[in-house]
Design an enzyme around this catalytic site. Structure first.
Site, PDB file in Angstrom:
ATOM      1  N   CYS A  40      -8.924  -4.549 -10.990  1.00 27.63           N
ATOM      2  CA  CYS A  40      -8.475  -3.341 -10.296  1.00 27.63           C
ATOM      3  C   CYS A  40      -7.157  -3.518  -9.549  1.00 27.63           C
ATOM      4  O   CYS A  40      -6.764  -2.665  -8.767  1.00 27.63           O
ATOM      5  CB  CYS A  40      -9.556  -2.837  -9.345  1.00 27.63           C
ATOM      6  SG  CYS A  40     -10.084  -4.073  -8.168  1.00 27.63           S
ATOM      7  N   GLU A  88     -10.262 -12.257  -5.158  1.00 22.78           N
ATOM      8  CA  GLU A  88      -8.877 -12.057  -4.734  1.00 22.78           C
ATOM      9  C   GLU A  88      -8.403 -13.179  -3.818  1.00 22.78           C
ATOM     10  O   GLU A  88      -7.251 -13.224  -3.420  1.00 22.78           O
ATOM     11  CB  GLU A  88      -8.702 -10.690  -4.057  1.00 22.78           C
ATOM     12  CG  GLU A  88      -9.679 -10.406  -2.943  1.00 22.78           C
ATOM     13  CD  GLU A  88      -9.574  -8.983  -2.393  1.00 22.78           C
ATOM     14  OE1 GLU A  88      -8.594  -8.285  -2.690  1.00 22.78           O
ATOM     15  OE2 GLU A  88     -10.489  -8.587  -1.647  1.00 22.78           O
ATOM     16  N   ASN A 126      -3.766  -7.992  -6.849  1.00 23.96           N
ATOM     17  CA  ASN A 126      -2.695  -7.792  -5.855  1.00 23.96           C
ATOM     18  C   ASN A 126      -2.729  -8.927  -4.836  1.00 23.96           C
ATOM     19  O   ASN A 126      -1.718  -9.542  -4.523  1.00 23.96           O
ATOM     20  CB  ASN A 126      -2.871  -6.461  -5.116  1.00 23.96           C
ATOM     21  CG  ASN A 126      -2.843  -5.282  -6.064  1.00 23.96           C
ATOM     22  OD1 ASN A 126      -2.308  -5.394  -7.157  1.00 23.96           O
ATOM     23  ND2 ASN A 126      -3.422  -4.175  -5.649  1.00 23.96           N
ATOM     24  N   ASP A 127      -3.926  -9.176  -4.316  1.00 24.23           N
ATOM     25  CA  ASP A 127      -4.063 -10.259  -3.340  1.00 24.23           C
ATOM     26  C   ASP A 127      -4.109 -11.623  -4.010  1.00 24.23           C
ATOM     27  O   ASP A 127      -3.522 -12.579  -3.522  1.00 24.23           O
ATOM     28  CB  ASP A 127      -5.332 -10.056  -2.496  1.00 24.23           C
ATOM     29  CG  ASP A 127      -5.083  -9.055  -1.382  1.00 24.23           C
ATOM     30  OD1 ASP A 127      -3.989  -9.082  -0.796  1.00 24.23           O
ATOM     31  OD2 ASP A 127      -5.975  -8.228  -1.106  1.00 24.23           O
ATOM     32  N   HIS A 139       0.819  -1.216   0.000  1.00 21.79           N
ATOM     33  CA  HIS A 139       0.000   0.000   0.000  1.00 21.79           C
ATOM     34  C   HIS A 139       0.854   1.268   0.000  1.00 21.79           C
ATOM     35  O   HIS A 139       0.394   2.324  -0.428  1.00 21.79           O
ATOM     36  CB  HIS A 139      -1.032  -0.040   1.124  1.00 21.79           C
ATOM     37  CG  HIS A 139      -2.177  -0.957   0.786  1.00 21.79           C
ATOM     38  ND1 HIS A 139      -2.199  -2.278   1.164  1.00 21.79           N
ATOM     39  CD2 HIS A 139      -3.282  -0.765   0.030  1.00 21.79           C
ATOM     40  CE1 HIS A 139      -3.288  -2.852   0.674  1.00 21.79           C
ATOM     41  NE2 HIS A 139      -3.963  -1.960  -0.013  1.00 21.79           N
ATOM     42  N   ARG A 173       3.030  -9.686  -0.561  1.00 23.02           N
ATOM     43  CA  ARG A 173       3.165  -8.578  -1.509  1.00 23.02           C
ATOM     44  C   ARG A 173       3.969  -7.405  -0.956  1.00 23.02           C
ATOM     45  O   ARG A 173       4.347  -6.502  -1.695  1.00 23.02           O
ATOM     46  CB  ARG A 173       1.782  -8.104  -1.979  1.00 23.02           C
ATOM     47  CG  ARG A 173       0.893  -7.626  -0.863  1.00 23.02           C
ATOM     48  CD  ARG A 173      -0.557  -7.491  -1.320  1.00 23.02           C
ATOM     49  NE  ARG A 173      -0.913  -6.129  -1.676  1.00 23.02           N
ATOM     50  CZ  ARG A 173      -2.155  -5.675  -1.761  1.00 23.02           C
ATOM     51  NH1 ARG A 173      -3.173  -6.483  -1.547  1.00 23.02           N
ATOM     52  NH2 ARG A 173      -2.399  -4.439  -2.076  1.00 23.02           N
TER      53      ARG A 173
END
Ligand code: PEP
Ligand code: MG
Length: 586
Positions: A507, A436, A459-460, A193, A470
């Site tokens: 996304c 995810e 991402n996940d 993040h 990550r």
């Protein structure tokens, strides 16, 4: 002086140069003295004054952060204020000074060390991590007692490149945007993040260098290339000239891209691609407009929850935030995700009791269903706001169908209640699920009958498919979005969603990198959402890449055996479709 090149992961593009400021975390040796009885009260007063000074500094940092990134993020500092207000912390230090005749610095160090040792033994990983808040506060107190200047990243006097072992998402969010030219960290991965915030804030950044802090000192001249992922310390005149050229090429590229704002995101053979923005704060809407986002594909509502400990956003706070975004976006689609506190995003006290929020813990929809009352407050705010625009609600971290069914029941109950009270709202808000969690991506068919759309959170999904954290720079090389296993799962999702005619948005960060976006478009992902600043470079890709070519590329990529093979193949295809300068992530 010889120059040193530090390589890492370029996570936010731009070429900048300037003096480095290295963020030192510690305060060095703490002096110890046995106080004379007559000096004891004066020492207690000195300690009390330090407490007042810290409280007032925290207050002003918080106010400044509030102006820069919004109140929700600014409340992050409240954990430290709470410790300051905790009698057991302050009183224990006072009694160390009075009873043991320790000087204030030594007393602060003793008490903080003792508390941290106790936190370190706690099983609950969230509580264990709170030891860090105590250390941050103790360092702050010690700096004031020792008369050391604290490095204020939120309020710098001159323009600098910040070099740190790590920056938390909160620290990143409060960086002084006027003076921070860019930042470099030892830790971190492309989809952490902190990296996501850097892109949202359009600050050039390199993370995951492992040891950049060892090779640079405050005051050294550095060049940072946030696309290439390098920092050069004490560059020679030749290197300076080379990067000056890169900087001007980068700027030229940006103006070419900016000029495309009004152009359609359409491939040469007429395939329309939707390019939306991911937001963490209503303040980033400006960037979304500037870069030509056609909607908000993901609003990460958990940042609303990063409020004062012990407090939660009330219905009005939810409603106001969502209404502001919806009104601002007019008829354009706005997808708001119900809260997903997890991993490195900290959790307010009021939510802690029920368990931790670690990566595999009680997070996302699991937590919302667990704390149905808190979920209902967010849903009331969301559903009321739906009267002001084109809202979709997406549920994070869905693992199985039962969660979707239960969440829908909660939504229906809130809607029935509002209806009965005569409150206006959209009766047909589309409800979607994030894909995810690997298990969810394998039951797309079963979920399809009960959701109106899917959002693929790569991402996940990649993190869990590959078992690679990550945010961890030590395994950043293993985080391979083009791993054949990942491609197969993403292909299966897109195929089933197409067969079932369920809208699909992607996304995760793979949407923002031309290399991976090219493959995703070929797999059938035609609705992409990303940090606003990445939209122009992806639009440029779309305008150069015939849909037919993209599909062939994806087909051929699926036939390859290793991530390295796919990457090499995809890179050659990207180069063949795009001029060099436009092939790096924006
Ligand atoms: C994702 O997991 O891909 C995602 C979009 O959500 P976040 O990055 O907030 O986990
Ligand atoms: Mg996610």
């Amino acid at each position: 002086m010889s120059s040193k090149r530090c390589e890492g992961i370029g996570v936010s593009p731009g070429v900048v140069s300037g003096r480095a400021v290295v963020v030192e975390r510690g305060v060095g040796d703490v002096p110890e003295r046995l106080l004379e009885p007559n000096d004891i009260e004066a020492e207690v007063t000195r300690f009390d004054q330090a407490i007042d000074a810290v409280r007032s500094e925290l207050g002003s940092v918080e106010r400044r952060a509030g102006r820069e990134v919004g109140e929700e993020l600014a409340r992050i500092f409240d954990a430290q204020k709470l410790i300051l207000d905790d009698r057991s912390f302050v009183e224990t230090i006072r009694s160390r000074i009075r009873d043991d005749r320790r000087n204030a610095e030594a007393a602060v160090r003793d008490v903080a060390n003792g508390l941290q040792a106790r936190f370190a033994r706690i099983d609950d990983s969230y509580l264990r991590d709170r030891g860090a808040d105590i250390e941050t506060l103790a360092t702050h107190l010690l700096r004031i007692l020792l008369g050391q200047e604290a490095l204020r990243l939120d309020h710098l006097e001159e323009s600098v490149v910040v070099v740190a072992h790590d920056l938390s998402p909160a620290e990143t969010a409060t960086l002084d945007r006027e003076h921070v030219l860019g930042f470099v960290t030892d830790a971190g991965g492309r989809t952490s993040h902190t990296a996501i915030m850097a892109r949202s804030m359009e600050i050039p950044a390199v993370v995951g260098t492992h040891d950049a802090t060892l090779h640079v000192q405050t005051g050294d001249r550095v060049i940072l290339d946030g696309a290439e992922g390098v920092m050069i310390v004490n560059p020679s005149a030749e290197i300076e000239a080379e990067y000056e050229q890169k900087r001007s090429a980068y700027e030229d590229r940006e103006s070419v891209l900016a000029a495309m704002r009004e152009e359609l995101a359409e491939t040469p053979d007429g395939l329309r691609i939707t390019l939306q923005a991911n937001l963490e704060s209503v303040r980033e809407l400006e960037g979304a407009h500037r870069h030509g986002a056609t909607g908000i594909g993901l609003y990460r509502s958990e940042f609303l929850y990063l409020r004062a400990d012990g407090e939660l956003p009330d219905e009005e706070a939810h409603f106001e935030e969502y209404r502001a975004i919806l009104q601002e976006m007019g008829p354009a689609q706005v997808t708001i995700r119900t809260m997903d506190l997890g991993g490195e995003k900290s959790l307010p006290t009021a939510l802690r009791a029920a368990g931790d929020n670690s990566l595999l813990g009680l997070r996302g929809i699991r937590r919302s269903l667990h704390d149905a009352d808190i979920f209902a407050v967010q849903l009331r705010g969301l559903i009321r706001a739906s009267a002001y625009g084109n809202l979709r609600i997406v549920l994070p971290f869905v693992t199985e169908l039962a969660e979707v069914l239960e969440a829908r029941k909660c939504i229906d109950a809130v809607a029935a209640d509002l209806r009965q009270s005569g409150v206006a709202f959209d009766e047909d808000i589309p409800i979607g699920a994030m894909l995810e969690v690997p298990a969810a991506s394998l039951i797309v068919e079963q979920l399809s009958d009960h959701v109106d759309f899917f959002s693929v959170g790569t991402n996940d999904l990649i993190q869990y498919l590959l078992a690679v954290d990550r945010t961890n720079d030590a395994v950043a090389d293993l985080y391979e979005p083009l791993h054949p296993g990942v491609l197969r799962v993403l292909n299966a999702i897109a195929t089933t969603a197409r067969e079932r005619e369920i809208p699909l948005c992607l996304c995760g960060e793979v949407a923002a990198d031309p290399l991976t976006a090219m493959v995703m478009i070929g797999l059938g992902y035609e609705d992409l959402s990303m940090a606003p600043g990445s939209i122009p470079v992806i639009k440029n890709l779309v305008r150069h890449l015939p849909g037919g070519d993209a599909r062939r590329i994806a087909r051929e990529a699926l036939a390859l055996r290793t991530a390295a093979e796919v990457e090499e193949f995809a890179l050659a295809e990207l180069m063949a479709h795009l001029p060099d300068d436009f092939s790096v992530a924006g």
